[in-house]
Scaffold this motif. Structure first.
Motif, PDB file in Angstrom:
ATOM      1  N   UNK A   1       8.492  -1.908   1.778  1.00  0.00           N
ATOM      2  CA  UNK A   1       7.210  -2.240   2.363  1.00  0.00           C
ATOM      3  C   UNK A   1       7.405  -3.064   3.629  1.00  0.00           C
ATOM      4  N   UNK A   2       6.553  -2.838   4.618  1.00  0.00           N
ATOM      5  CA  UNK A   2       6.565  -3.684   5.802  1.00  0.00           C
ATOM      6  C   UNK A   2       5.604  -4.854   5.573  1.00  0.00           C
ATOM      7  N   UNK A   3       5.692  -5.849   6.419  1.00  0.00           N
ATOM      8  CA  UNK A   3       4.815  -7.010   6.294  1.00  0.00           C
ATOM      9  C   UNK A   3       3.361  -6.596   6.525  1.00  0.00           C
ATOM     10  N   UNK A   4       3.137  -5.696   7.479  1.00  0.00           N
ATOM     11  CA  UNK A   4       1.775  -5.235   7.764  1.00  0.00           C
ATOM     12  C   UNK A   4       1.192  -4.492   6.561  1.00  0.00           C
ATOM     13  N   UNK A   5       2.014  -3.701   5.869  1.00  0.00           N
ATOM     14  CA  UNK A   5       1.539  -2.993   4.680  1.00  0.00           C
ATOM     15  C   UNK A   5       1.213  -3.972   3.556  1.00  0.00           C
ATOM     16  N   UNK A   6       2.014  -5.021   3.413  1.00  0.00           N
ATOM     17  CA  UNK A   6       1.740  -6.028   2.383  1.00  0.00           C
ATOM     18  C   UNK A   6       0.457  -6.799   2.682  1.00  0.00           C
ATOM     19  N   UNK A   7       0.238  -7.124   3.955  1.00  0.00           N
ATOM     20  CA  UNK A   7      -0.990  -7.828   4.337  1.00  0.00           C
ATOM     21  C   UNK A   7      -2.199  -6.928   4.110  1.00  0.00           C
ATOM     22  N   UNK A   8      -2.098  -5.665   4.521  1.00  0.00           N
ATOM     23  CA  UNK A   8      -3.195  -4.725   4.305  1.00  0.00           C
ATOM     24  C   UNK A   8      -3.487  -4.520   2.831  1.00  0.00           C
ATOM     25  N   UNK A   9      -2.438  -4.391   2.025  1.00  0.00           N
ATOM     26  CA  UNK A   9      -2.628  -4.234   0.586  1.00  0.00           C
ATOM     27  C   UNK A   9      -3.294  -5.446  -0.039  1.00  0.00           C
ATOM     28  N   UNK A  10      -2.943  -6.619   0.455  1.00  0.00           N
ATOM     29  CA  UNK A  10      -3.558  -7.840  -0.051  1.00  0.00           C
ATOM     30  C   UNK A  10      -5.039  -7.905   0.316  1.00  0.00           C
ATOM     31  N   UNK A  11      -5.350  -7.584   1.551  1.00  0.00           N
ATOM     32  CA  UNK A  11      -6.755  -7.605   2.002  1.00  0.00           C
ATOM     33  C   UNK A  11      -7.587  -6.609   1.216  1.00  0.00           C
ATOM     34  N   UNK A  12      -7.093  -5.361   1.101  1.00  0.00           N
ATOM     35  CA  UNK A  12      -7.848  -4.349   0.375  1.00  0.00           C
ATOM     36  C   UNK A  12      -7.899  -4.658  -1.120  1.00  0.00           C
ATOM     37  N   UNK A  13      -6.877  -5.313  -1.663  1.00  0.00           N
ATOM     38  CA  UNK A  13      -6.911  -5.728  -3.062  1.00  0.00           C
ATOM     39  C   UNK A  13      -7.979  -6.778  -3.318  1.00  0.00           C
ATOM     40  N   UNK A  14      -8.140  -7.707  -2.385  1.00  0.00           N
ATOM     41  CA  UNK A  14      -9.189  -8.723  -2.523  1.00  0.00           C
ATOM     42  C   UNK A  14     -10.572  -8.076  -2.451  1.00  0.00           C
ATOM     43  N   UNK A  15     -10.735  -7.122  -1.545  1.00  0.00           N
ATOM     44  CA  UNK A  15     -12.008  -6.389  -1.477  1.00  0.00           C
ATOM     45  C   UNK A  15     -12.238  -5.641  -2.784  1.00  0.00           C
ATOM     46  N   UNK A  16     -11.173  -5.063  -3.351  1.00  0.00           N
ATOM     47  CA  UNK A  16     -11.282  -4.353  -4.621  1.00  0.00           C
ATOM     48  C   UNK A  16     -11.696  -5.257  -5.764  1.00  0.00           C
TER      49      UNK A  16
END
Length: 87
Positions: A21-36
């Motif tokens: 995983x890249x850092x950008x993918x981890x940040x995006x996954x975290x943001x979308x996980x919080x929205x989820x």
């Protein structure tokens, strides 16, 4: 094991297990996980099943997608679905 060999770093260990995983993918996954999490809780509170299922999808899909582009595309599409079913 040789007495002078170093154990693998956490990054090397994750890459050997297939997690790249890249850092950008981890940040995006975290943001979308919080929205989820928000959508899931709102859907359970209001008994609105589309919000529940989109929330579950937003929380789980980053575990299976390692590409940064796909992380943001799938997250944006699922957020679009949530916006469509918003009541």
């Amino acid at each position: 094991m040789d007495e002078f060999s170093q154990p693998p770093s956490p990054l090397e260990l994750m890459q050997s297990l297939g997690f790249d995983y890249s850092v950008a993918a981890l940040i995006g996954g975290t943001i979308f996980g919080i929205i989820g999490i928000y959508l899931f809780r709102k859907g359970r509170r209001e008994s609105h099943s589309p919000n529940i299922w989109v929330g579950v999808g937003l929380m789980l899909y980053p575990l299976f997608v390692s590409s940064t582009l796909y992380t943001y595309v799938v997250g944006a599409l699922l957020c679009g679905v949530a916006y469509y079913y918003w009541s």
